[in-house]
Design an enzyme around this catalytic site. Structure first.
Site, PDB file in Angstrom:
ATOM      1  N   HIS A 131       0.545  -1.275  -0.072  1.00  0.00           N
ATOM      2  CA  HIS A 131       0.078   0.234   0.218  1.00  0.00           C
ATOM      3  C   HIS A 131       0.820   1.050  -0.108  1.00  0.00           C
ATOM      4  O   HIS A 131       1.888   1.463   0.841  1.00  0.00           O
ATOM      5  CB  HIS A 131      -0.566   0.190   1.302  1.00  0.00           C
ATOM      6  CG  HIS A 131      -1.534   1.072   1.182  1.00  0.00           C
ATOM      7  ND1 HIS A 131      -2.049   2.379   1.893  1.00  0.00           N
ATOM      8  CD2 HIS A 131      -3.753   0.750   1.012  1.00  0.00           C
ATOM      9  CE1 HIS A 131      -2.931   3.021   1.294  1.00  0.00           C
ATOM     10  NE2 HIS A 131      -3.904   1.859   1.583  1.00  0.00           N
ATOM     11  N   ASP A 209       2.890  -4.261   7.885  1.00  0.00           N
ATOM     12  CA  ASP A 209       1.762  -3.456   8.152  1.00  0.00           C
ATOM     13  C   ASP A 209       0.541  -4.910   7.989  1.00  0.00           C
ATOM     14  O   ASP A 209       0.083  -5.503   7.243  1.00  0.00           O
ATOM     15  CB  ASP A 209       1.118  -3.090   6.203  1.00  0.00           C
ATOM     16  CG  ASP A 209       0.294  -2.410   6.341  1.00  0.00           C
ATOM     17  OD1 ASP A 209      -0.518  -2.475   7.315  1.00  0.00           O
ATOM     18  OD2 ASP A 209      -0.260  -1.597   5.551  1.00  0.00           O
ATOM     19  N   GLN A 212      -4.616  -5.680   7.066  1.00  0.00           N
ATOM     20  CA  GLN A 212      -5.769  -6.845   6.334  1.00  0.00           C
ATOM     21  C   GLN A 212      -5.603  -7.695   6.761  1.00  0.00           C
ATOM     22  O   GLN A 212      -6.161  -8.673   6.625  1.00  0.00           O
ATOM     23  CB  GLN A 212      -4.883  -6.794   4.433  1.00  0.00           C
ATOM     24  CG  GLN A 212      -5.387  -5.265   3.967  1.00  0.00           C
ATOM     25  CD  GLN A 212      -7.013  -5.003   4.389  1.00  0.00           C
ATOM     26  OE1 GLN A 212      -7.816  -5.380   3.844  1.00  0.00           O
ATOM     27  NE2 GLN A 212      -6.841  -3.331   3.773  1.00  0.00           N
ATOM     28  N   LYS A 235     -10.602  -1.082  10.399  1.00  0.00           N
ATOM     29  CA  LYS A 235     -10.469  -2.168   9.425  1.00  0.00           C
ATOM     30  C   LYS A 235     -10.869  -3.485  10.034  1.00  0.00           C
ATOM     31  O   LYS A 235     -10.897  -4.382   9.330  1.00  0.00           O
ATOM     32  CB  LYS A 235      -8.764  -2.065   9.385  1.00  0.00           C
ATOM     33  CG  LYS A 235      -8.720  -1.871   8.338  1.00  0.00           C
ATOM     34  CD  LYS A 235      -8.715  -1.125   6.388  1.00  0.00           C
ATOM     35  CE  LYS A 235      -7.268  -0.723   6.139  1.00  0.00           C
ATOM     36  NZ  LYS A 235      -8.562   0.355   4.526  1.00  0.00           N
ATOM     37  N   CYS A 373      -4.725   2.707  -3.445  1.00  0.00           N
ATOM     38  CA  CYS A 373      -3.771   2.544  -3.311  1.00  0.00           C
ATOM     39  C   CYS A 373      -2.328   1.876  -4.002  1.00  0.00           C
ATOM     40  O   CYS A 373      -1.172   1.905  -1.823  1.00  0.00           O
ATOM     41  CB  CYS A 373      -3.832   2.922  -1.842  1.00  0.00           C
ATOM     42  SG  CYS A 373      -5.167   5.015  -1.468  1.00  0.00           S
TER      43      CYS A 373
END
Length: 415
Positions: A131, A209, A212, A235, A373
């Site tokens: 991202h 990261d 997700q 999220k 993104c």
């Protein structure tokens, strides 16, 4: 995503959906089918009520007041930190810094750890599927320091080229590895535990990261041995404007503050200022108090359902959606790695993703259309963007059937 895991936890998707007020809404006269959970998940009533309860019954600024409301709000806010630390199995709550979201968390690491440790000629190794939030902060730092940002390539199915990763670590110049646990654009689930081990073997620090992954997988930062792990509440069925950057205590201790202001100090004089202890050294100013408190309600909600039940439900949705979309001749899936998160990304050569998204919206179906993104991913596959349907705890097979019906309508219009 791997095959569904056997579980003793009952999973009643209709009962779960009833906990989300917004799912009763209609769009253009059609029942809402919300298939954009990867962008931002909807909120259960317990999260909404947690914010409302603070503002109606005990709101005050935290860490500052000796009166009851301030003490109560402070306790609720810090209880949220404890719950989040337990959720990711951090060694201590002080390793969990509250930030506005994963983007701010990654920027914090880049501007504190990065400024103190990255030098001219050093390499920052990312993946081609990152991202923008895990690309741009490192580019800013690299330009300032004279370092180099490199990207590990991805294979045609969207999986990471691990041979290339090992070879690139062999340069001896890599100081940091930054990688998505699960790609937001194509769903690839990376082997982050192995990636972190290899990074450490090469003398590099690893930042993951986890935006997700945190809503869908059981996260154990100690088992992963992650140095930093970033994720956002919104999220995870939680509020916007709050998130966490986890960091190992020894690293955080050695890092300078990023922002100056109230609450991040012990003493202030015009001659010298001394810093507060962890985690407050990195939490300047009045935070998103309501968001932080409601974050615990989101964590509690996920834990009440259970990771095994969530995983089994979403694995079934992924398998079903992949099979149903794969049966449409005009649909080409982008990202078919063996291990995937709960989303499908696809193109239709006859129509631009934005046109597809607009037609689906008229059917009450919310999907994401564009580059998500993640422009380097789109460049890798030679496309301007994709349509992404992403699933959550409240998604049903019926909604996937509606998506397929909507794509048939696209074929009728453009075919």
């Amino acid at each position: 995503m791997t095959a569904p895991v056997a579980t003793l936890i009952p999973f009643d998707v209709e009962a779960i959906r009833a906990e989300f007020p917004i799912l009763g809404e209609t769009v253009h006269g059609k029942p809402l089918a919300f298939l954009d959970t990867a962008a931002s998940a909807q909120k259960p009533r317990t999260v909404i009520e947690a914010e409302k309860d603070l503002y109606e019954h005990y709101y005050a600024n935290i860490h500052r007041g000796v009166y009851k409301f301030s003490q109560d709000a402070t306790e609720a806010y810090e209880n949220s930190r404890v719950a989040i630390a337990r959720f990711i199995n951090a060694a201590k709550p002080l390793e969990c810094l509250f930030v506005r979201g994963a983007t701010e968390g990654i920027n914090l690491v880049a501007q504190t750890w990065g400024r103190a440790n990255i030098k001219a000629g050093d390499e920052i190794l990312l993946t081609e599927m990152e991202h923008h939030s895990n690309i741009v902060p490192w580019q800013i730092l690299a330009e300032e320091k004279g370092a180099v940002v490199k990207a590990v390539p991805i294979n045609d199915d969207g999986s990471l080229d691990m041979d290339a990763y090992r070879a690139m670590l062999g340069s001896g110049r890599v100081k940091l590895v930054g990688a998505a646990h699960i790609s937001n654009s194509i769903g690839t689930q990376n082997p982050v535990k192995e990636m972190i081990r290899l990074a450490h073997d090469a003398g590099a620090v690893a930042l993951i990261d986890g935006c997700q992954a945190a809503p869908h997988l059981k996260i154990d930062v100690q088992d992963l041995d992650a140095d930093f792990y970033a994720f956002s509440a919104h999220k995870m069925y939680g509020p916007t404007g709050t998130g966490v950057i986890y960091g190992k205590e020894r690293l955080l201790d050695a890092m300078p503050p990023w922002q100056g202001g109230g609450d991040m100090i012990k003493t202030v004089t015009f001659a010298k200022t001394t810093w507060n202890d962890l985690p407050y050294k990195f939490e300047a100013g009045t935070p998103n108090i309501a968001g932080g408190i409601a974050f615990k309600a989101a964590v509690d909600f996920i834990e009440r359902i259970g990771h095994d039940a969530i995983h089994a439900h979403e694995a079934d949705l992924l398998e079903y959606a992949t099979r149903q979309l794969g049966s449409l001749n005009s649909v080409r899936l982008i990202g078919t790695a063996p291990e995937k998160g709960a989303l499908v990304s696809f193109v239709m050569d006859m129509a631009h993703p934005h046109d597809i998204g607009t037609i689906l919206d008229r059917q009450g179906i919310a999907v994401r259309a564009g580059h998500h993104c993640a422009q380097p991913v789109m460049d890798r596959f030679g496309i301007p963007g994709t349509v992404r349907a992403s699933f959550g705890i409240y998604t049903t097979r019926d909604e996937i059937d509606r998506l397929v019906a909507g794509l048939n309508k696209v074929m009728d219009i453009f075919g």
